[in-house]
Scaffold this motif. Structure first.
Motif, short mmCIF file in Angstrom:
data_model
loop_
_atom_site.label_atom_id
_atom_site.label_comp_id
_atom_site.label_asym_id
_atom_site.label_seq_id
_atom_site.Cartn_x
_atom_site.Cartn_y
_atom_site.Cartn_z
N UNK A 1 0.92 -1.24 -0.07
CA UNK A 1 0.02 -0.03 -0.08
C UNK A 1 0.79 1.25 -0.01
N UNK A 2 1.29 1.73 -1.07
CA UNK A 2 1.96 3.07 -1.22
C UNK A 2 2.66 3.02 -2.72
N UNK B 1 -12.34 0.45 -4.70
CA UNK B 1 -12.58 -0.86 -4.84
C UNK B 1 -11.09 -1.28 -4.19
N UNK B 2 -10.02 -0.88 -4.13
CA UNK B 2 -8.88 -1.53 -3.59
C UNK B 2 -8.92 -1.66 -1.96
N UNK C 1 -1.82 1.47 6.12
CA UNK C 1 -2.73 0.17 6.07
C UNK C 1 -3.99 0.29 6.97
N UNK C 2 -3.99 1.09 7.96
CA UNK C 2 -4.90 1.52 8.87
C UNK C 2 -5.88 2.41 8.19
N UNK C 3 -5.21 3.38 7.38
CA UNK C 3 -6.36 4.44 6.86
C UNK C 3 -7.15 3.54 5.70
N UNK C 4 -6.45 2.65 4.84
CA UNK C 4 -7.21 2.04 3.84
C UNK C 4 -8.14 0.86 4.44
#
Length: 481
Positions: free
Chosen positions: A122-123, A305-306, A348-351
């Protein structure tokens, strides 16, 4: 220095008896020991295991004896698989080989080294890794891109012959562009996702990062194929992608989407891409403007979606079966929450939060279903365009590599780094990034990437154009001295 050689050249040297696989492993190991402290491309490497494999490998096989570095979200039996996260860094060791690793071994390749990455992929900068910073070989003050930043930095910095990465929204192509090497995302379903730790299951795809287009074609030959362990794996014939190498591109139709050539692209990036287009025209390609009218929906669609898929996929990391477990929890629910709070990083928490929100009652139809419809529109745009052209060309990234920490407090700007790569994942198409020159930024020459996108299952045309361009410009990987 063997570590700076191409996969293809090393195979010839092994076949002629000039060198052995052991020589290559030792040279790569020396390069890692010397340069990894500065680059931070590798999280771990096991020289003894690689040497044991090198001594017994069948060198007559297509990849016989070549060490290939692996992004740290693919399972390799007996090795750690951290995904760049604290939650898996403590005690998880892979009990099996991923499908792509099985194919690599079957072809004689040697998995060697675990490469840094943005946490759980994630990034777009590899700054989201919980386990250290990876730097761009061309300027140690800048990011290598992401999430496969370790893969691109290792290959471009001559710490690896070739590497495996994964691409969910541009995570192979964008770091390849920023580091000056070749990175290809195959058609969705071409390469098994079995044993790849899932981020967004409908988007993730494994692919190679290499020094040359020919190397990418060779490695792709031995990654693709049906795998019954992966329900999304395509049971289709795999052509010999190396046959596309060396073919001319006279008469081939190249589309330039008008929505991609807009304000906001770095001036130097735009100039290099325009020069690449003129070069392709000089080789006989026919260039015409096309339209992908729903391009503006790409980033927003992806970031519905992701994260939604990530929210579901990462629910398994609960501190019970494997991974980090909080030692200060009172009851089961507190153990879940504390383990995840301590183990996951901010992005990761944000997503996860964003994805859970998108899937929650009252918002599912408003966001998730609408995003799926937008994805269909984007896919339809490509289908219509490919009735007119054979491949589509754009910049890979709108800007060269930015400085470490520059976008730390601006996640939206970081998300827009993938504006040209995300639609390719949403449509499930093959795409490659090849070096197309450099731009001067604050006294440093930073690489620029050219993205070439093809029809589904037409990696051959993508490789054909990429190789023709690469050879005509005599541009391979941009190696730092």
């Amino acid at each position: 220095m063997l570590a700076s050689s191409s996969l293809t050249a090393l195979r010839k040297s092994i076949s002629s008896g000039e060198i052995t696989p052991r020589d290559i492993v030792l040279d790569v190991a020396r390069a890692i020991e010397s340069r990894n402290p500065d680059l931070g491309a590798y999280l771990s490497w096991d020289v003894e295991t690689a040497l044991a494999e090198a001594d017994r490998v069948d060198t007559s096989k297509p990849l016989g004896g070549i060490p290939i570095a692996v992004k740290d979200n693919m399972n390799v039996i007996g090795q750690p698989c951290t995904c760049g996260s604290r939650i898996l860094n403590e005690n998880y060791v892979a009990p099996y080989d991923a499908g792509a690793i099985q194919r690599l071994r079957t072809a004689g390749g040697i998995p060697f080294g675990r490469l840094n990455m943005d946490e759980f992929a994630m990034g777009s900068s590899t700054e989201n890794s919980a386990l250290g910073t990876t730097r761009n070989p061309h300027d140690l003050a800048r990011v290598p891109g992401g999430s496969s930043g370790g893969s691109a930095a290792a290959v471009a910095g001559d710490l690896a012959i070739a590497a495996l990465g994964s691409d969910t929204g541009g995570s192979i192509r964008q770091p390849a562009a920023l580091c000056g090497c070749v990175g290809i995302k195959p058609t969705y379903g071409r390469v098994s996702r079995f044993g790849l730790v899932a981020f967004a299951s409908s988007l993730d795809q494994i692919g190679p990062v290499t020094k040359t287009v020919e190397d990418a074609a060779l490695l792709l030959n031995h990654l693709c194929g049906y795998d019954s362990h992966d329900s999304t794996s395509l049971n289709v014939e795999v052509p010999d992608f190396t046959e596309a190498i060396g073919q001319d591109i006279k008469g081939l139709r190249i589309g330039l989407p008008k929505e991609y050539y807009i304000k906001g692209i770095h001036e130097g990036v735009a100039a290099n891409v325009q020069a690449a287009i003129r070069q392709l025209e000089s080789l006989g390609a026919v260039v015409e403007e096309i339209s992908l009218p729903h391009t503006e929906l790409g980033v927003a669609t992806y970031y519905v979606l992701a994260p939604a898929e990530a929210s579901a996929n990462l629910a398994r990391f609960d501190g019970v079966r494997y991974g980090h477990r909080s030692g200060s929890a009172g009851d089961l629910m507190e153990q879940y929450t504390r383990s995840r709070a301590e183990g996951f990083g901010p992005e990761v928490k944000r997503r996860i939060l964003l994805g859970t929100y998108m899937l929650s009652s009252g918002y599912y139809d408003a966001y998730y279903i609408r995003a799926q419809k937008a994805r269909t529109l984007i896919r339809n745009d490509f289908e219509k365009a490919f009735k007119k052209v054979d491949v589509i060309i754009s910049p890979t990234s709108p800007t060269p590599a930015h400085k470490l920490g520059e976008l730390k407090d601006n996640p939206l700007a970081a998300y827009l780094e993938d504006v040209f790569t995300i639609p390719v994942n949403l449509a499930g198409l093959p795409g490659i990034s090849v070096p197309c020159g450099k731009v001067e930024v604050e006294g440093k020459a930073l690489p620029v990437g050219l993205q070439i996108v093809g029809k589904a299952l037409d990696e051959a045309s993508v490789l054909r154009v990429a190789h023709a361009y690469e050879q005509s410009c005599k541009i391979g990987s941009l190696v730092v001295e």
